[in-house]
Design a protein around this motif. Sequence first.
Motif, PDB file in Angstrom:
ATOM      1  N   LYS A 158     -21.263  62.499 -12.413  1.00  0.00           N
ATOM      2  CA  LYS A 158     -22.057  63.158 -11.476  1.00  0.00           C
ATOM      3  C   LYS A 158     -21.388  64.548 -11.785  1.00  0.00           C
ATOM      4  O   LYS A 158     -22.346  65.212 -11.383  1.00  0.00           O
ATOM      5  CB  LYS A 158     -20.077  63.328 -10.739  1.00  0.00           C
ATOM      6  CG  LYS A 158     -20.037  62.284  -9.718  1.00  0.00           C
ATOM      7  CD  LYS A 158     -18.677  61.932  -9.220  1.00  0.00           C
ATOM      8  CE  LYS A 158     -17.826  60.614  -9.906  1.00  0.00           C
ATOM      9  NZ  LYS A 158     -16.820  60.852 -10.162  1.00  0.00           N
ATOM     10  N   ASN A 169     -17.523  60.305  -4.750  1.00  0.00           N
ATOM     11  CA  ASN A 169     -16.026  60.707  -5.677  1.00  0.00           C
ATOM     12  C   ASN A 169     -14.620  59.797  -4.141  1.00  0.00           C
ATOM     13  O   ASN A 169     -13.864  59.197  -5.665  1.00  0.00           O
ATOM     14  CB  ASN A 169     -16.033  61.735  -5.757  1.00  0.00           C
ATOM     15  CG  ASN A 169     -14.355  62.091  -7.259  1.00  0.00           C
ATOM     16  OD1 ASN A 169     -14.671  61.769  -8.109  1.00  0.00           O
ATOM     17  ND2 ASN A 169     -13.873  62.795  -6.830  1.00  0.00           N
ATOM     18  N   ASP A 185     -17.439  60.483 -13.894  1.00  0.00           N
ATOM     19  CA  ASP A 185     -17.657  62.046 -13.994  1.00  0.00           C
ATOM     20  C   ASP A 185     -18.733  62.902 -14.709  1.00  0.00           C
ATOM     21  O   ASP A 185     -19.792  63.788 -15.030  1.00  0.00           O
ATOM     22  CB  ASP A 185     -16.547  61.910 -14.225  1.00  0.00           C
ATOM     23  CG  ASP A 185     -15.401  61.160 -13.280  1.00  0.00           C
ATOM     24  OD1 ASP A 185     -15.398  61.447 -12.123  1.00  0.00           O
ATOM     25  OD2 ASP A 185     -13.718  61.787 -14.636  1.00  0.00           O
ATOM     26  N   VAL A 201     -13.171  68.509  -8.808  1.00  0.00           N
ATOM     27  CA  VAL A 201     -12.494  66.797  -8.513  1.00  0.00           C
ATOM     28  C   VAL A 201     -13.886  66.427  -8.772  1.00  0.00           C
ATOM     29  O   VAL A 201     -13.330  64.670  -9.570  1.00  0.00           O
ATOM     30  CB  VAL A 201     -12.356  67.315  -7.043  1.00  0.00           C
ATOM     31  CG1 VAL A 201     -12.522  65.863  -6.148  1.00  0.00           C
ATOM     32  CG2 VAL A 201     -11.567  68.147  -6.440  1.00  0.00           C
ATOM     33  N   CYS A 202     -14.673  66.381  -8.508  1.00  0.00           N
ATOM     34  CA  CYS A 202     -16.187  65.499  -8.920  1.00  0.00           C
ATOM     35  C   CYS A 202     -15.329  65.636 -10.810  1.00  0.00           C
ATOM     36  O   CYS A 202     -16.300  64.630 -10.968  1.00  0.00           O
ATOM     37  CB  CYS A 202     -16.758  65.765  -8.738  1.00  0.00           C
ATOM     38  SG  CYS A 202     -17.647  66.227  -7.092  1.00  0.00           S
ATOM     39  N   LEU A 203     -14.843  66.100 -11.686  1.00  0.00           N
ATOM     40  CA  LEU A 203     -15.516  66.029 -13.007  1.00  0.00           C
ATOM     41  C   LEU A 203     -13.991  65.531 -13.254  1.00  0.00           C
ATOM     42  O   LEU A 203     -13.986  65.324 -14.673  1.00  0.00           O
ATOM     43  CB  LEU A 203     -15.549  67.670 -13.593  1.00  0.00           C
ATOM     44  CG  LEU A 203     -16.864  67.947 -13.065  1.00  0.00           C
ATOM     45  CD1 LEU A 203     -17.376  69.844 -13.805  1.00  0.00           C
ATOM     46  CD2 LEU A 203     -17.903  67.377 -13.548  1.00  0.00           C
ATOM     47  N   ILE A 204     -13.278  65.570 -12.543  1.00  0.00           N
ATOM     48  CA  ILE A 204     -11.910  65.241 -13.242  1.00  0.00           C
ATOM     49  C   ILE A 204     -11.628  63.709 -13.192  1.00  0.00           C
ATOM     50  O   ILE A 204     -11.872  63.196 -12.295  1.00  0.00           O
ATOM     51  CB  ILE A 204     -10.519  66.399 -12.660  1.00  0.00           C
ATOM     52  CG1 ILE A 204     -10.318  66.019 -11.544  1.00  0.00           C
ATOM     53  CG2 ILE A 204     -10.424  67.337 -13.549  1.00  0.00           C
ATOM     54  CD1 ILE A 204      -9.540  66.542 -10.512  1.00  0.00           C
ATOM     55  N   PRO A 205     -10.969  62.919 -13.904  1.00  0.00           N
ATOM     56  CA  PRO A 205     -10.896  61.199 -13.447  1.00  0.00           C
ATOM     57  C   PRO A 205     -10.281  61.237 -12.586  1.00  0.00           C
ATOM     58  O   PRO A 205      -8.905  60.500 -12.855  1.00  0.00           O
ATOM     59  CB  PRO A 205     -10.293  60.914 -14.989  1.00  0.00           C
ATOM     60  CG  PRO A 205      -9.816  62.383 -15.542  1.00  0.00           C
ATOM     61  CD  PRO A 205     -10.377  63.010 -14.895  1.00  0.00           C
ATOM     62  N   THR A 206     -10.691  61.542 -11.107  1.00  0.00           N
ATOM     63  CA  THR A 206     -10.353  61.091 -10.322  1.00  0.00           C
ATOM     64  C   THR A 206     -10.216  59.687  -9.896  1.00  0.00           C
ATOM     65  O   THR A 206      -8.754  59.123  -9.192  1.00  0.00           O
ATOM     66  CB  THR A 206     -10.592  62.148  -9.491  1.00  0.00           C
ATOM     67  OG1 THR A 206     -11.806  61.705  -9.103  1.00  0.00           O
ATOM     68  CG2 THR A 206     -10.112  63.469  -8.752  1.00  0.00           C
TER      69      THR A 206
HETATM   70  K     K Z   1     -13.300  62.680  -9.837  1.00  0.00           K
END
Ligand code: K
Length: 712
Positions: free
Chosen positions: A615, A653, A612, A280-285
């Motif tokens: 993070k 995030n 991201d 979740v931290c890596l994808i561009p939320t």
């Molecule tokens: K994210």
Amino acid sequence: MTRSSTASASDLAAQTYADGNPLGTPGEHKHHTKAPAKLTITSVAAALPLAVRKLSPRQMIHSPVMFTVLVGAALCTAISLYRPSVFGIAVTAWLWLTVLFGTLSESIAEGRGKAQADSLRASRKGVTARLRQPDGTTRDIPGTELRLNDIVICEAGDVIPSDGEIIEGLASVDESTITGESAPVIRESGGDRSSVTGGTKVLSDRIVIRITAEPGQTFIDRMIKLVEGAVRQKTPNEIALHVLLVSLTIVFLAVTMSLAPFAALAGATPSPIVLVALLVCLIPTTIGALVPAIGIAGMDRLVQHNVLATSGRAVETAGDITTLLLDKTGTITYGNRRAVNFFPADHVDRTQLIEAARVCSLADETPEGRSIVDLAADKGVTGSDLATLERSSGNFAVVPFSASTRMSGLDLDGRQIRKGAASTVTAFVAEYGGHSPAEVDHRVTEISAKGGTPLLVAQVGKDGRAEILGTIHLADVVKPGMHARFAELRQMGIRTVMITGDNPITAKAIAAEAGVDDFLAEATPEDKLAVIKKEQAAGRLVAMTGDGTNDAPALAAADVGVAMNSGTPAAKDAANMVDLDSDPTKLINIVGIGKQLLITRGALTTFSVANDVAKYFAIVPALFTAAFPGLGLLNIMGLATPSSAILSAVIFNALIIIALVPLALRGVKYRAVSANQALGRNLLIYGLGGLIAPFIGIKIIDLMISLIPGIG
Ligand SMILES: [K+]
Ligand SMILES: Nc1ncnc2c1ncn2[C@@H]1O[C@H](COP(=O)(O)OP(=O)(O)OP(=O)(O)O)[C@@H](O)[C@H]1O
Ligand SMILES: [Mg+2]
């Protein structure tokens, strides 16, 4: 029905002319905007129920990034139920908040339109329509039951029950329900100011209206759908971004999956909760959550500027426009073109000219035609009406005005009486061996040079003798403030070209007065369309602004077609935007909003991706320090424990979404600089900012979390 005490529209129109300060379309030049809705506690609270409803997987699937978070949150919930831990529950809770913040930002953006939609709905509650029956009598029916081509009658004090075109009469109309502008506007049959909008109010006089909208398809219906966001479709730019976000999600899903076996090899099998948190931290939320809000807010800003767009695509295209074509009469000028004087040819008696001008205008239902009959009456020249003439003369035929022929008139007892553009009428008499005398040519040039429209009056007698009787001076007024606004468009790199059916000298005078870059005169509807096709073929994006039925093909062909609200239904239907203020320079705001929309989306995407990356460096060292104590030096942020590092990243995030909602709604500040300059600046600010922000944010959150017992 008693006459209301309000000044009649004809009085208004006359007065308009007398002091040269047209009331015809008052306020239409003002750049008034409705107060934008603010982001307040109440607006957030009001948006909450909708935000929760939007959590359904069916809706979430449209945003792959946020759908991934939703699945992750559900997974962590199951794990936490099975094997509860403070860390697991905390991460799960923040994952749910992440999803909720995403739907909340969208709901807040939509909420801003809801209040407006409600007041629009209220404006036509309980409106009755006086429907004209085939036998001529009238019957009252609810306004919402009106169908296409029904004929209704409206008098002073009536709310107009649906959209339509005036087929008889002239009235002053209060359009404040849709424009927010309380000064009355004139609407009349025959010309380019013939359309009326359901929900607006007739202030004086009586008009007969042909309904032009099916139930549920009216202007107000469309406006309601627009402000409620019900007609949203992804624009090409949004689709491109969507593809990018899906790709990034898949890439990071693979990265996260492959990390697990590595960590396991090192003897530190990460828990599924940690893996979900990492993913979740890596994808561009951030951008995934804010894309809908950015789009809705852009449309909303357009509505605040009194512009209704039928597609988000047109708004974004507006950001890249390089050519703006404008119609003259009714767009650059008020379109309140009226006869102000008659100038007979040397050998012609003044009364003879006025009589001929009057007779050939009796059947001319355009405002120009009617103004000629009115002016003749003012000069004391009256005579038989049309019906009497028709009865008493043989070979009676009406020649209606058309934008292609540029001429109108009557055939009467073998006499042909015509009026029209100088070149057309001269060509007409030339066919019968007549010619235009020097003093008439001189008068034509003189009127044109002042920006007026000269009409020649000619007749061909029973004996075939053709002569030009003289000139009618039609005058119109350029809307104020054009010069400075066109200069502003030039600064934005947009070339303005006026296209008009009028003669070259008039066109030149008006072009100079308004300050457009270029003009094309004596243009037929086909010419207008051809100019657009030519510009487009040269690879330019073209906007067209117009009001008349003769502009409709061009409005439809342009990349961005903006119809004046004062214009004809055909023009409004063909365009993909309608400016309620009928202000041709509104394109400045439209372009600004389009550019701002693109810049905001770009800036937040940059920020999101940079974020991201940062993070990643916060979490990955934390994952491995247990197995490789040597990696501790990678823990540059000195976070308390691996668990608190991961939880801090998840919290950051989520919070960054909420923190950026105001920016998404307001839009990144737009300055009139080149696209490259803007891109460079944004990369610097939002890219660098996006890289640095997580380090500071996560560190602060980590400091606070490490104080909570049970995590670590
Ligand atoms: K994210
Ligand atoms: N009722 C009329 N009868 C005869 N000739 C007319 C009438 N109205 C306009 N004209 C002439 O025909 C020309 C073309 O009119 P048209 O309405 O197509 O264009 P316009 O209104 O002058 O320009 P624009 O395209 O900028 O609105 C006018 O310039 C005028 O000379
Ligand atoms: Mg026009």
